[in-house]
Write an enzyme that holds these catalytic residues in place. Structure first.
Site, PDB file in Angstrom:
ATOM      1  N   HIS A 141       0.906  -1.279  -0.105  1.00  0.00           N
ATOM      2  CA  HIS A 141       0.244   0.047   0.094  1.00  0.00           C
ATOM      3  C   HIS A 141       0.887   0.707  -0.062  1.00  0.00           C
ATOM      4  O   HIS A 141       0.320   1.914  -0.573  1.00  0.00           O
ATOM      5  CB  HIS A 141      -1.261  -0.399   1.595  1.00  0.00           C
ATOM      6  CG  HIS A 141      -1.457  -1.105   1.562  1.00  0.00           C
ATOM      7  ND1 HIS A 141      -2.276  -2.006   2.500  1.00  0.00           N
ATOM      8  CD2 HIS A 141      -2.402  -1.330   0.710  1.00  0.00           C
ATOM      9  CE1 HIS A 141      -2.161  -3.427   2.447  1.00  0.00           C
ATOM     10  NE2 HIS A 141      -3.805  -2.217   1.808  1.00  0.00           N
ATOM     11  N   LYS A 155     -17.226  -7.543   7.134  1.00  0.00           N
ATOM     12  CA  LYS A 155     -16.042  -7.658   8.066  1.00  0.00           C
ATOM     13  C   LYS A 155     -15.420  -7.471   8.810  1.00  0.00           C
ATOM     14  O   LYS A 155     -15.976  -6.589   9.559  1.00  0.00           O
ATOM     15  CB  LYS A 155     -14.100  -7.383   6.574  1.00  0.00           C
ATOM     16  CG  LYS A 155     -14.661  -7.396   5.217  1.00  0.00           C
ATOM     17  CD  LYS A 155     -13.611  -7.245   4.472  1.00  0.00           C
ATOM     18  CE  LYS A 155     -13.311  -6.956   2.982  1.00  0.00           C
ATOM     19  NZ  LYS A 155     -12.586  -6.543   2.973  1.00  0.00           N
ATOM     20  N   ARG A 207      -2.377  -5.802  -8.567  1.00  0.00           N
ATOM     21  CA  ARG A 207      -1.253  -6.955  -8.133  1.00  0.00           C
ATOM     22  C   ARG A 207      -0.808  -7.987  -9.446  1.00  0.00           C
ATOM     23  O   ARG A 207      -0.742  -8.186 -10.716  1.00  0.00           O
ATOM     24  CB  ARG A 207      -1.737  -8.002  -6.243  1.00  0.00           C
ATOM     25  CG  ARG A 207      -0.631  -7.206  -5.440  1.00  0.00           C
ATOM     26  CD  ARG A 207      -1.229  -7.205  -4.205  1.00  0.00           C
ATOM     27  NE  ARG A 207      -3.195  -7.116  -4.368  1.00  0.00           N
ATOM     28  CZ  ARG A 207      -3.144  -7.317  -3.152  1.00  0.00           C
ATOM     29  NH1 ARG A 207      -2.936  -7.936  -2.153  1.00  0.00           N
ATOM     30  NH2 ARG A 207      -4.860  -7.586  -3.172  1.00  0.00           N
ATOM     31  N   SER A 215      -2.169  -7.938   3.239  1.00  0.00           N
ATOM     32  CA  SER A 215      -2.757  -7.499   4.532  1.00  0.00           C
ATOM     33  C   SER A 215      -2.689  -8.908   5.398  1.00  0.00           C
ATOM     34  O   SER A 215      -2.744  -9.462   6.210  1.00  0.00           O
ATOM     35  CB  SER A 215      -3.756  -6.278   4.616  1.00  0.00           C
ATOM     36  OG  SER A 215      -3.657  -5.532   4.535  1.00  0.00           O
TER      37      SER A 215
HETATM   38  P1  ADP Z   1      -9.594  -4.357  -0.075  1.00  0.00           P
HETATM   39  O1  ADP Z   1      -9.656  -2.941  -0.058  1.00  0.00           O
HETATM   40  O2  ADP Z   1      -9.918  -4.782  -1.163  1.00  0.00           O
HETATM   41  O3  ADP Z   1     -10.559  -4.852   1.011  1.00  0.00           O
HETATM   42  P2  ADP Z   1      -6.447  -3.815   0.676  1.00  0.00           P
HETATM   43  O4  ADP Z   1      -7.092  -2.946   1.950  1.00  0.00           O
HETATM   44  O5  ADP Z   1      -5.669  -4.277   0.573  1.00  0.00           O
HETATM   45  O6  ADP Z   1      -8.305  -4.107   0.238  1.00  0.00           O
HETATM   46  O7  ADP Z   1      -5.934  -2.698  -0.158  1.00  0.00           O
HETATM   47  C1  ADP Z   1      -6.444  -1.869  -0.969  1.00  0.00           C
HETATM   48  C2  ADP Z   1      -5.752  -1.403  -2.442  1.00  0.00           C
HETATM   49  O8  ADP Z   1      -4.317  -1.498  -2.715  1.00  0.00           O
HETATM   50  C3  ADP Z   1      -6.954  -2.740  -3.519  1.00  0.00           C
HETATM   51  O9  ADP Z   1      -6.411  -1.910  -4.425  1.00  0.00           O
HETATM   52  C4  ADP Z   1      -5.435  -3.695  -3.412  1.00  0.00           C
HETATM   53  O10 ADP Z   1      -5.778  -4.024  -4.496  1.00  0.00           O
HETATM   54  C5  ADP Z   1      -3.847  -2.917  -3.670  1.00  0.00           C
HETATM   55  N1  ADP Z   1      -2.636  -3.519  -3.006  1.00  0.00           N
HETATM   56  C6  ADP Z   1      -2.811  -4.160  -1.353  1.00  0.00           C
HETATM   57  N2  ADP Z   1      -1.176  -4.847  -1.465  1.00  0.00           N
HETATM   58  C7  ADP Z   1      -0.779  -4.745  -2.508  1.00  0.00           C
HETATM   59  C8  ADP Z   1       0.442  -4.278  -3.531  1.00  0.00           C
HETATM   60  N3  ADP Z   1       0.789  -5.154  -2.437  1.00  0.00           N
HETATM   61  N4  ADP Z   1       0.818  -3.764  -4.346  1.00  0.00           N
HETATM   62  C9  ADP Z   1       0.008  -3.257  -4.540  1.00  0.00           C
HETATM   63  N5  ADP Z   1      -1.883  -2.495  -4.440  1.00  0.00           N
HETATM   64  C10 ADP Z   1      -1.928  -3.636  -3.512  1.00  0.00           C
END
Ligand code: ADP
Length: 162
Positions: free
Chosen positions: A17, A41, A90, A129
């Site tokens: 992130h 969630k 990703r 995460s």
């Molecule tokens: P969500 O919003 O789908 O519950 P997250 O909070 O984990 O999931 O992720 C927020 C955004 O960050 C999503 O677009 C996710 O694809 C992106 N993201 C999470 N981890 C990574 C990573 N390692 N590299 C690039 N983008 C990421």
């Protein structure tokens, strides 16, 4: 002024992130990281904790601010008069879900809200995460996944001393 919103669960923020946040902060004048309060969630960290963690992790990036929101992203974006959503991509598995969300948000917003994707830096391509929490819950090493202070907070949640 070019402003964008980066919405997500951030439970908790990882280096993946943070990489997207840094790169987006170079492109937009103002980037709001918006922590989703998703009642469906059961997160490890409360919204308040996730906001605080993000504030600490991004304290050196001046044009980033942290907020939380619940409900529809399009409504929240409209309230803020924001027209760009930032998301990270990703592996291919992200694509279908992200494309569906982007198309839906564009439709619901009557084409006022577009999504801009940042492709992951390769070293974070498999970082999520969920994986970090799983490794930490077994006492594994997460130092390459999250900042140290975040790592300590995760171990504490699982009652693990390292
Ligand atoms: P969500 O919003 O789908 O519950 P997250 O909070 O984990 O999931 O992720 C927020 C955004 O960050 C999503 O677009 C996710 O694809 C992106 N993201 C999470 N981890 C990574 C990573 N390692 N590299 C690039 N983008 C990421």
């Amino acid at each position: 002024m070019k402003a964008a919103i980066y919405p997500g669960s951030f439970d908790p923020v990882t280096y993946g992130h943070l990489d997207i946040i840094k790169r987006a902060s170079y492109i937009f004048d103002e980037l709001t990281i918006s922590v989703l309060n998703n009642v469906k969630k059961t997160p490890l960290f409360s919204v308040e904790e996730r906001v605080k963690i993000l504030e600490e992790a991004t304290k050196d990036i001046p044009n980033v601010k942290i907020e939380s929101f619940s409900g529809l992203l399009v409504d929240y974006a409209r309230q803020k008069d924001a027209h760009v959503i930032v998301r990270g991509l990703r592996a291919i598995t992200d694509f279908e879900y992200e494309l569906q969300n982007a198309q839906t948000n564009r439709l619901l917003s009557k084409e006022e809200l577009d999504t801009m994707f940042f492709t992951t830096s390769l070293e974070y391509a498999y970082l999520s995460s969920t994986t970090v929490k799983e490794i930490a819950s077994f006492g594994g090493d997460i130092s390459s996944c999250v900042p140290d202070f975040v790592g300590r907070m995760i171990y504490e949640k699982y009652g693990i001393r390292r």
